[in-house]
Enzyme design. Structure first.
Site, PDB file in Angstrom:
ATOM      1  N   GLY A   1     -14.693 -20.849  -5.722  1.00  8.39           N
ATOM      2  CA  GLY A   1     -13.286 -21.236  -5.691  1.00  8.39           C
ATOM      3  C   GLY A   1     -12.920 -21.887  -4.379  1.00  8.39           C
ATOM      4  O   GLY A   1     -13.793 -22.352  -3.628  1.00  8.39           O
TER       5      GLY A   1
ATOM      6  N   VAL B   1       0.821  -1.210   0.000  1.00 10.83           N
ATOM      7  CA  VAL B   1       0.000   0.000   0.000  1.00 10.83           C
ATOM      8  C   VAL B   1       0.857   1.263   0.000  1.00 10.83           C
ATOM      9  O   VAL B   1       0.637   2.171  -0.806  1.00 10.83           O
ATOM     10  CB  VAL B   1      -0.974  -0.018   1.205  1.00 10.83           C
ATOM     11  CG1 VAL B   1      -1.605   1.343   1.432  1.00 10.83           C
ATOM     12  CG2 VAL B   1      -2.051  -1.058   0.961  1.00 10.83           C
TER      13      VAL B   1
ATOM     14  N   THR C   1      -5.506  -0.256   7.361  1.00  9.37           N
ATOM     15  CA  THR C   1      -6.861  -0.617   7.779  1.00  9.37           C
ATOM     16  C   THR C   1      -6.851  -0.752   9.296  1.00  9.37           C
ATOM     17  O   THR C   1      -6.157  -1.623   9.836  1.00  9.37           O
ATOM     18  CB  THR C   1      -7.268  -1.955   7.125  1.00  9.37           C
ATOM     19  OG1 THR C   1      -7.170  -1.799   5.709  1.00  9.37           O
ATOM     20  CG2 THR C   1      -8.674  -2.355   7.508  1.00  9.37           C
TER      21      THR C   1
ATOM     22  N   CYS D   1      -5.843  -9.202   3.321  1.00 12.44           N
ATOM     23  CA  CYS D   1      -6.899  -8.305   3.808  1.00 12.44           C
ATOM     24  C   CYS D   1      -8.177  -9.017   4.262  1.00 12.44           C
ATOM     25  O   CYS D   1      -8.561  -8.892   5.425  1.00 12.44           O
ATOM     26  CB  CYS D   1      -7.229  -7.271   2.736  1.00 12.44           C
ATOM     27  SG  CYS D   1      -5.875  -6.118   2.483  1.00 12.44           S
TER      28      CYS D   1
ATOM     29  N   LYS E   1      14.756  -3.139   2.413  1.00 12.98           N
ATOM     30  CA  LYS E   1      13.717  -2.707   1.464  1.00 12.98           C
ATOM     31  C   LYS E   1      14.091  -1.352   0.863  1.00 12.98           C
ATOM     32  O   LYS E   1      13.986  -1.138  -0.349  1.00 12.98           O
ATOM     33  CB  LYS E   1      12.385  -2.615   2.215  1.00 12.98           C
ATOM     34  CG  LYS E   1      11.174  -2.692   1.333  1.00 12.98           C
ATOM     35  CD  LYS E   1       9.892  -2.798   2.141  1.00 12.98           C
ATOM     36  CE  LYS E   1       9.347  -4.199   2.178  1.00 12.98           C
ATOM     37  NZ  LYS E   1       8.006  -4.315   2.744  1.00 12.98           N
TER      38      LYS E   1
ATOM     39  N   HIS F   1     -17.452 -15.630  -8.133  1.00 13.81           N
ATOM     40  CA  HIS F   1     -16.700 -16.736  -8.726  1.00 13.81           C
ATOM     41  C   HIS F   1     -16.408 -17.773  -7.648  1.00 13.81           C
ATOM     42  O   HIS F   1     -15.694 -17.483  -6.691  1.00 13.81           O
ATOM     43  CB  HIS F   1     -15.382 -16.229  -9.323  1.00 13.81           C
ATOM     44  CG  HIS F   1     -15.589 -15.134 -10.318  1.00 13.81           C
ATOM     45  ND1 HIS F   1     -16.152 -15.368 -11.550  1.00 13.81           N
ATOM     46  CD2 HIS F   1     -15.356 -13.799 -10.252  1.00 13.81           C
ATOM     47  CE1 HIS F   1     -16.243 -14.218 -12.200  1.00 13.81           C
ATOM     48  NE2 HIS F   1     -15.778 -13.257 -11.437  1.00 13.81           N
TER      49      HIS F   1
ATOM     50  N   LYS G   1      -4.031 -15.133  -5.251  1.00 15.67           N
ATOM     51  CA  LYS G   1      -4.708 -14.782  -6.501  1.00 15.67           C
ATOM     52  C   LYS G   1      -3.630 -14.487  -7.543  1.00 15.67           C
ATOM     53  O   LYS G   1      -2.443 -14.406  -7.184  1.00 15.67           O
ATOM     54  CB  LYS G   1      -5.645 -13.587  -6.310  1.00 15.67           C
ATOM     55  CG  LYS G   1      -4.944 -12.278  -6.004  1.00 15.67           C
ATOM     56  CD  LYS G   1      -5.958 -11.150  -6.030  1.00 15.67           C
ATOM     57  CE  LYS G   1      -5.312  -9.821  -5.755  1.00 15.67           C
ATOM     58  NZ  LYS G   1      -6.251  -8.720  -5.752  1.00 15.67           N
TER      59      LYS G   1
ATOM     60  N   ASP H   1      10.704   3.395   5.224  1.00 16.28           N
ATOM     61  CA  ASP H   1      10.454   2.075   5.805  1.00 16.28           C
ATOM     62  C   ASP H   1      11.540   1.790   6.828  1.00 16.28           C
ATOM     63  O   ASP H   1      12.678   2.248   6.682  1.00 16.28           O
ATOM     64  CB  ASP H   1      10.430   0.978   4.739  1.00 16.28           C
ATOM     65  CG  ASP H   1       9.582  -0.209   5.168  1.00 16.28           C
ATOM     66  OD1 ASP H   1       8.458  -0.359   4.659  1.00 16.28           O
ATOM     67  OD2 ASP H   1      10.047  -0.978   6.044  1.00 16.28           O
TER      68      ASP H   1
HETATM   69  N1  NAD Z   1      -2.118  -5.232   0.592  1.00 15.28           N
HETATM   70  C1  NAD Z   1      -3.307  -4.806   0.195  1.00 15.28           C
HETATM   71  O1  NAD Z   1      -3.835  -5.207  -0.854  1.00 15.28           O
HETATM   72  C2  NAD Z   1      -4.046  -3.772   1.012  1.00 15.28           C
HETATM   73  C3  NAD Z   1      -5.129  -3.091   0.433  1.00 15.28           C
HETATM   74  C4  NAD Z   1      -5.799  -2.137   1.201  1.00 15.28           C
HETATM   75  C5  NAD Z   1      -5.406  -1.879   2.499  1.00 15.28           C
HETATM   76  N2  NAD Z   1      -4.362  -2.576   3.037  1.00 15.28           N
HETATM   77  C6  NAD Z   1      -3.944  -2.245   4.410  1.00 15.28           C
HETATM   78  O2  NAD Z   1      -2.807  -1.417   4.348  1.00 15.28           O
HETATM   79  C7  NAD Z   1      -1.917  -1.689   5.439  1.00 15.28           C
HETATM   80  C8  NAD Z   1      -0.550  -2.052   4.917  1.00 15.28           C
HETATM   81  O3  NAD Z   1      -0.658  -3.252   4.183  1.00 15.28           O
HETATM   82  P1  NAD Z   1       0.518  -3.772   3.222  1.00 15.28           P
HETATM   83  O4  NAD Z   1      -0.015  -4.964   2.503  1.00 15.28           O
HETATM   84  O5  NAD Z   1       1.070  -2.623   2.463  1.00 15.28           O
HETATM   85  O6  NAD Z   1       1.598  -4.228   4.328  1.00 15.28           O
HETATM   86  P2  NAD Z   1       3.143  -4.633   4.100  1.00 15.28           P
HETATM   87  O7  NAD Z   1       3.443  -5.601   5.170  1.00 15.28           O
HETATM   88  O8  NAD Z   1       3.360  -4.994   2.663  1.00 15.28           O
HETATM   89  O9  NAD Z   1       3.929  -3.261   4.355  1.00 15.28           O
HETATM   90  C9  NAD Z   1       4.034  -2.643   5.610  1.00 15.28           C
HETATM   91  C10 NAD Z   1       5.414  -1.982   5.689  1.00 15.28           C
HETATM   92  O10 NAD Z   1       5.464  -1.130   6.827  1.00 15.28           O
HETATM   93  C11 NAD Z   1       6.801  -1.159   7.332  1.00 15.28           C
HETATM   94  N3  NAD Z   1       6.798  -0.618   8.702  1.00 15.28           N
HETATM   95  C12 NAD Z   1       6.222  -1.144   9.820  1.00 15.28           C
HETATM   96  N4  NAD Z   1       6.408  -0.315  10.872  1.00 15.28           N
HETATM   97  C13 NAD Z   1       7.094   0.758  10.415  1.00 15.28           C
HETATM   98  C14 NAD Z   1       7.579   1.958  11.024  1.00 15.28           C
HETATM   99  N5  NAD Z   1       7.356   2.229  12.315  1.00 15.28           N
HETATM  100  N6  NAD Z   1       8.245   2.840  10.244  1.00 15.28           N
HETATM  101  C15 NAD Z   1       8.460   2.580   8.939  1.00 15.28           C
HETATM  102  N7  NAD Z   1       8.021   1.467   8.306  1.00 15.28           N
HETATM  103  C16 NAD Z   1       7.345   0.571   9.039  1.00 15.28           C
HETATM  104  C17 NAD Z   1       7.200  -2.605   7.198  1.00 15.28           C
HETATM  105  O11 NAD Z   1       8.599  -2.777   7.226  1.00 15.28           O
HETATM  106  C18 NAD Z   1       6.587  -2.969   5.836  1.00 15.28           C
HETATM  107  O12 NAD Z   1       7.508  -2.760   4.784  1.00 15.28           O
HETATM  108  C19 NAD Z   1      -2.605  -2.786   6.253  1.00 15.28           C
HETATM  109  O13 NAD Z   1      -3.339  -2.209   7.274  1.00 15.28           O
HETATM  110  C20 NAD Z   1      -3.534  -3.434   5.240  1.00 15.28           C
HETATM  111  O14 NAD Z   1      -4.654  -4.029   5.843  1.00 15.28           O
HETATM  112  C21 NAD Z   1      -3.653  -3.495   2.316  1.00 15.28           C
END
Ligand code: NAD
Length: 441
Positions: A262, A11, A122, A269, A35, A260, A330, A30
Site C-alpha cells: 500500500g 485507548v 505506550t 502508533c 470531551k 498487504h 485506515k 479527561d
Molecule cells: N490509538 C491507538 O490505536 C493505540 C493503540 C495502542 C496504544 N496506544 C497508546 O495509548 C496512548 C493513548 O493513545 P490515544 O490514541 O488514546 O490518545 P488520544 O490522544 O486519543 O487520547 C489521550 C487523551 O488523554 C487526555 N489527557 C492528556 N493528559 C491528561 C491528564 N493529565 N489528565 C487527564 N487527561 C489527559 C487528552 O485530553 C486526550 O483526550 C498512547 O501512548 C498511544 O501510543 C494507542
C-alpha cells in the site's frame, strides 16, 4: 473494584468501557472539558464501531461514568490507568512523556490507600520506574509503607476493531515492578474474564513489558515495509505482489497478516513507536538498523505515492482534477494522524492539481489539516469531472464502486488504486488506465 482511566481518548475510552463491561466500576477522566461534556451527553468524541452502544449500556448500568475531577476519582480507586498520549517529541523522535509525568504527579497527590498505577500508554523502557519515582517523591508517606505499585500494561487494540481487540486479545502483557504480588492480584482480578477464557496473560518485569509493545509495533511496521519494497521489485520484474504475499504468507513461520502492499503505514502508533524505538536503541548504544531503515523507507514511500499519481496522469497534474477516495490512515476510524493523505495531498496541490476528496468518517478532521481542497459527500460526487481517481483508503464503501457510473462522471479515465482493491483485467476491460501496486497491469 473501582478503577480510573486517566485520558479518555481512543485507548482510555475503549479500555474503560470494556472494563465496565467486565463488571468493574469505571470512571474515565479527561482534562479536556469538552470531551467529558460530550461523553456525559452521550455523544462519542471519536468514531469507533460499536463504541456508542457499549458506552451507553454501561452508563445505564451505573458501571461507567465520566469526570473532569481527577482527584475525587483517584481517591476512590484501587487501580489508576494512565492512558494519555505519548506523541513524538519535536526534534529528536523520542516519545514525549510530558503528559504521562503530569498525570503521574496529579495522581500522586490524590492517592488514598494501596493503589496500582498502570501505564497503558505506550512508553519507553524505564518510564514505569520514573513514574514510580515521581509518586514516591510526591508522597513519601505512601512510599514508606509500599502503598502503591506501578505496573506496565501496554495496549494492543487497533482502531476500527478496538472493542473486539480489547475483549478478545491475542495476549495481555502485564509488567510488574519487583514481582509485586499485591499488584499481580489486582491485575488478575481486573482481567478475570480473560483469564477464564484462557487468554494468554504474560506476567513479566516492567522493562520487558514496555519493550514488548515497541518491539511488536516495529515488527509489524517492518512487515508492511518489507512487502511494499517487494511490491516495487515486482513492478520492475513483472511479478505479482499479491501472489508473492500469498506464497510467503502460507508459510506458518511468516503468516499472511500485514502483507498487504500500500501507500505506507500511518496512524497514531506505528510511525511514532518506530521512531521512539530507534531513539531507545541509540541511547542504549544498541542501534536498531532495521527499524531505522523502515522509518526512512516509509517516509519516502508516502512521497513516492504522489509521484506515482503524477506519472499515471502523464507526468503532470497541473490544472487537473483528482478525485481522492479515503483520507484516514485506515478504514473504520476518523483518525487522520500520520495518514498518507497528509503527505500525498499537499504534494499534488504543489504540483498544481485540484483535489476533491471524500471519506466516510474523516472529513471533519481532514478539513482542519487539509484546508485547501474540496470535500465531496460520496465517491460519485468526488468523481464528477475528475481527470483521475485515486483510491487511498480501503473503506468498504469504495470496494464495489459502479465503474460505469464513475466513467460517465469522470472527465479522464485514469485510476490509481493504492490498495489493490480492484482487478487489473476488469478495470482495463471497463475502459480505465488502471494502476495498482506491485501487479502487472
Ligand atoms: N490509538 C491507538 O490505536 C493505540 C493503540 C495502542 C496504544 N496506544 C497508546 O495509548 C496512548 C493513548 O493513545 P490515544 O490514541 O488514546 O490518545 P488520544 O490522544 O486519543 O487520547 C489521550 C487523551 O488523554 C487526555 N489527557 C492528556 N493528559 C491528561 C491528564 N493529565 N489528565 C487527564 N487527561 C489527559 C487528552 O485530553 C486526550 O483526550 C498512547 O501512548 C498511544 O501510543 C494507542
Amino acid at each position: 473494584m473501582r478503577i480510573v482511566l486517566v485520558g479518555s481518548g481512543y485507548v482510555g475510552l475503549v479500555s474503560g468501557a470494556c472494563f465496565a463491561e467486565f463488571g468493574i466500576d469505571v470512571t474515565c477522566v479527561d482534562r479536556d472539558a469538552a470531551k467529558i461534556a460530550s461523553l456525559e451527553a452521550g455523544v462519542m468524541p471519536i468514531y469507533e464501531p460499536g463504541l456508542e452502544d457499549l458506552v451507553s449500556r454501561n452508563v445505564r448500568a451505573g458501571r461507567l461514568a465520566f469526570s473532569g475531577d481527577l482527584p475525587a476519582a483517584v481517591a476512590a480507586a484501587s487501580a489508576v490507568f494512565i492512558a494519555v498520549g505519548t506523541p513524538t517529541r519535536r526534534g529528536d523522535g523520542h516519545a514525549d512523556l510530558t503528559y504521562v509525568f503530569a498525570a503521574a504527579r496529579e495522581i500522586a497527590a490524590s492517592l488514598r490507600g494501596y493503589t496500582v498505577i498502570v501505564t497503558k500508554s505506550t512508553v519507553p523502557v524505564g518510564t514505569g520506574r520514573k513514574v514510580a519515582a515521581i509518586i514516591a517523591e510526591a508522597r513519601p508517606d505512601l512510599a514508606e509503607g509500599r502503598d502503591f505499585d506501578v505496573v506496565s500494561n501496554p495496549e494492543f487494540l487497533r482502531e476500527g476493531s478496538a472493542i473486539t481487540d480489547f475483549m478478545h486479545p491475542d495476549r495481555v502483557v502485564i509488567g510488574l515492578t519487583d514481582g509485586s504480588e499485591a499488584a499481580r492480584a489486582v491485575m488478575r482480578e481486573l482481567y478475570r474474564p480473560l483469564f477464564l477464557r484462557d487468554t494468554p496473560i504474560l506476567f513479566t518485569g516492567i522493562e520487558t513489558a514496555e519493550l514488548i509493545k515497541y518491539a511488536a509495533n516495529s515488527f509489524l511496521a517492518t512487515k508492511i515495509s518489507f512487502i511494499n519494497e517487494i511490491a516495487d521489485l515486482c513492478e520492475k520484474l513483472g511479478a505479482n505482489v499479491q501472489e508473492v504475499a500469498t506464497g510467503i504468507g502460507l508459510d506458518g513461520r511468516i503468516g499472511k497478516k500485514f502483507l498487504h502492499p500500500g501507500p505506507g503505514f500511518g496512524g497514531s502508533c506505528f510511525p511514532k513507536d518506530c521512531l521512539a524505538l530507534v531513539r531507545i536503541g541509540r541511547e542504549a548504544q544498541s542501534p536498531l538498523s532495521i527499524v531505522e531503515a523502515v522509518v526512512s523507507f516509509n517516509d519516502a514511500r508516502k512521497r513516492q505515492m504522489a509521484e506515482r499519481i503524477i506519472a499515471a496522469c502523464g507526468g503532470s497534474v497541473a490544472g487537473k482534477r483528482i478525485a481522492l477516495l479515503g483520507l484516514t490512515f485506515k478504514p473504520n476510524t476518523d483518525d487522520m494522524r500520520e495518514s498518507p493523505s497528509l503527505v500525498v495531498v499537499p504534494l499534488l496541490r504543489e504540483a498544481g492539481a485540484e483535489v476533491v476528496a471524500c471519506d466516510p468518517e474523516g472529513i471533519a478532521e481532514a478539513k482542519k489539516l487539509l484546508p485547501s481542497i474540496t470535500y465531496a459527500e460520496s465517491a460519485s460526487a468526488a468523481a464528477e469531472g475528475a481527470d483521475a481517481l485515486v483510491l487511498l483508503t480501503e473503506w468498504n464503501q469504495f470496494r464495489a464502486l459502479d465503474w460505469a457510473e464513475m466513467k460517465r462522471r469522470m472527465r479522464g479515465h485514469v485510476v490509481v488504486d493504492l490498495r489493490n482493491i480492484y482487478r487489473p483485467d476488469q478495470m482495463t476491460a471497463a475502459g480505465f488506465a488502471y494502476h495498482s501496486i506491485g501487479r502487472p497491469s
